[in-house]
Design a protein around this motif. Sequence first.
Motif, PDB file in Angstrom:
ATOM      1  N   HIS A  34       7.247   3.934   7.090  1.00 39.65           N
ATOM      2  CA  HIS A  34       6.357   2.859   6.865  1.00 39.65           C
ATOM      3  C   HIS A  34       5.412   3.206   5.685  1.00 39.65           C
ATOM      4  O   HIS A  34       4.882   4.424   5.730  1.00 39.65           O
ATOM      5  N   THR A  35       5.005   2.104   4.662  1.00 44.54           N
ATOM      6  CA  THR A  35       4.110   2.431   3.885  1.00 44.54           C
ATOM      7  C   THR A  35       2.894   1.266   3.895  1.00 44.54           C
ATOM      8  O   THR A  35       3.091   0.473   4.750  1.00 44.54           O
ATOM      9  N   SER A  36       2.176   1.449   2.980  1.00 42.12           N
ATOM     10  CA  SER A  36       0.895   0.619   3.005  1.00 42.12           C
ATOM     11  C   SER A  36       1.135  -0.612   2.387  1.00 42.12           C
ATOM     12  O   SER A  36       0.398  -1.964   2.455  1.00 42.12           O
ATOM     13  N   THR A  39       7.068   3.182  -5.122  1.00 44.40           N
ATOM     14  CA  THR A  39       6.879   4.549  -5.539  1.00 44.40           C
ATOM     15  C   THR A  39       7.422   5.785  -4.539  1.00 44.40           C
ATOM     16  O   THR A  39       7.819   6.710  -5.107  1.00 44.40           O
ATOM     17  N   THR A  40       7.591   5.644  -3.390  1.00 48.23           N
ATOM     18  CA  THR A  40       8.201   6.501  -2.302  1.00 48.23           C
ATOM     19  C   THR A  40       9.887   6.561  -2.670  1.00 48.23           C
ATOM     20  O   THR A  40      10.527   7.563  -2.659  1.00 48.23           O
ATOM     21  N   SER A  66       3.895  -1.835  -3.474  1.00 46.91           N
ATOM     22  CA  SER A  66       3.619  -0.577  -4.515  1.00 46.91           C
ATOM     23  C   SER A  66       4.068   0.826  -3.795  1.00 46.91           C
ATOM     24  O   SER A  66       4.470   1.502  -4.602  1.00 46.91           O
ATOM     25  N   GLU A  67       3.430   1.085  -2.697  1.00 45.09           N
ATOM     26  CA  GLU A  67       3.653   2.532  -2.206  1.00 45.09           C
ATOM     27  C   GLU A  67       5.273   2.779  -1.647  1.00 45.09           C
ATOM     28  O   GLU A  67       5.725   3.508  -1.869  1.00 45.09           O
ATOM     29  N   ALA A  68       5.688   1.445  -1.286  1.00 46.83           N
ATOM     30  CA  ALA A  68       7.036   1.569  -0.737  1.00 46.83           C
ATOM     31  C   ALA A  68       8.099   1.975  -2.091  1.00 46.83           C
ATOM     32  O   ALA A  68       8.881   2.706  -2.021  1.00 46.83           O
ATOM     33  N   ALA A  83      12.431   2.922   2.989  1.00 46.52           N
ATOM     34  CA  ALA A  83      10.887   2.546   2.721  1.00 46.52           C
ATOM     35  C   ALA A  83      10.673   1.143   3.054  1.00 46.52           C
ATOM     36  O   ALA A  83      11.058   0.220   2.528  1.00 46.52           O
ATOM     37  N   SER A  90       7.324  -1.903   4.050  1.00 51.00           N
ATOM     38  CA  SER A  90       6.024  -2.359   3.558  1.00 51.00           C
ATOM     39  C   SER A  90       5.110  -2.103   5.032  1.00 51.00           C
ATOM     40  O   SER A  90       3.793  -2.703   4.586  1.00 51.00           O
ATOM     41  N   HIS A 133      11.751  10.245  -2.229  1.00 54.25           N
ATOM     42  CA  HIS A 133      11.481  10.571  -0.834  1.00 54.25           C
ATOM     43  C   HIS A 133      12.158   9.845   0.267  1.00 54.25           C
ATOM     44  O   HIS A 133      12.007   9.879   1.376  1.00 54.25           O
TER      45      HIS A 133
END
Length: 330
Positions: free
Chosen positions: A196-198, A205-206, A201-203, A170, A172, A211
Amino acid sequence: MKMNVKKMVYLLMVFLVAGFVLTGCSNTAPAAKKPAAESNFPTKPITLIVPYSAGGSSDVGARLAAKRLEKELGQPVVVENVTGAAGWVGWTKMAKAKPDGYTLSLMNMTFITSYLNPENKRDMNLDSVTLLANHVWDVTAWAVRPDSPYKNVKQLLEYVKANPGKVSVATSGIYTQHHIALIALEKLGYKMKPVHTSGVSEALTTAMGGHVDIVSMGAGDIRNLGKEGTMRPLAVLDQKRSKFLPDVPTLAEATGLKVDAFAVRGFAAPAKTDPAAVKRLEEALKKVMADPEHIAEMEKMGLEIHYMDSKQYNSFMKQVETNQKQTMGW
């Protein structure tokens, strides 16, 4: 004694001409310039553009620095969040502002990545700005869930080598330092799958949700997660260990692979900014970054201050530009 009329007229003309010459010299002589060292900059508030949303680590770090910069300069430093196009909207606003030292912006390596990427067709580069000083050095580290089968980074990369593309990471975002490190490793024969995440925080959580296999984040962020037992750090992607993860080996230590990943954040002004203003800003920023209280408040956030003056910062960013061209093939 009588004077010849012709002689009197001649003398009168001489006096008149001399008067005109002196008057002309008086009116056209340039005023002496005030030495740069005696400049009274600043005399009004300064705007600091943060090209990201409020509340993130970039924004908070910039605001902490701005608060202390106010004390050094004796004028308000107003933070303005100008978002859009991965920071480019804010950087454009700064670069096109009057070069008088009253408009600054937070600067990072994404600026370079953005204009190097031919798909973006950017019309600015490092020559479009005046780099003032670097503020933060944010080293990347990898972490896994506590129940991950990967006990160390050497074991992980041995598996990656034998199973290209099966291990997911994951990041950012695309073309961030986290992603570029994976591209560099792939060129060395270690292919992983970037997810890729936003953002951070999203990375996280993933990764916590199972995931992905690994999360790539700042060492300071992973330090806090390690303390909580939420994630287990595997390696630091730098040539030396991070002060936030002193017991975690670097990638080079554990595997011999010299692939670094970090983010630097500093401050910039428009190109050709008034030298007197640049000098004053440099002096003030240097004091801010040497302030023990500011160092402590930044480290509490998981951010390490790494001061570079204007010359060092510019040289460093030019090297980053060269390295990214080689890694990305741009």
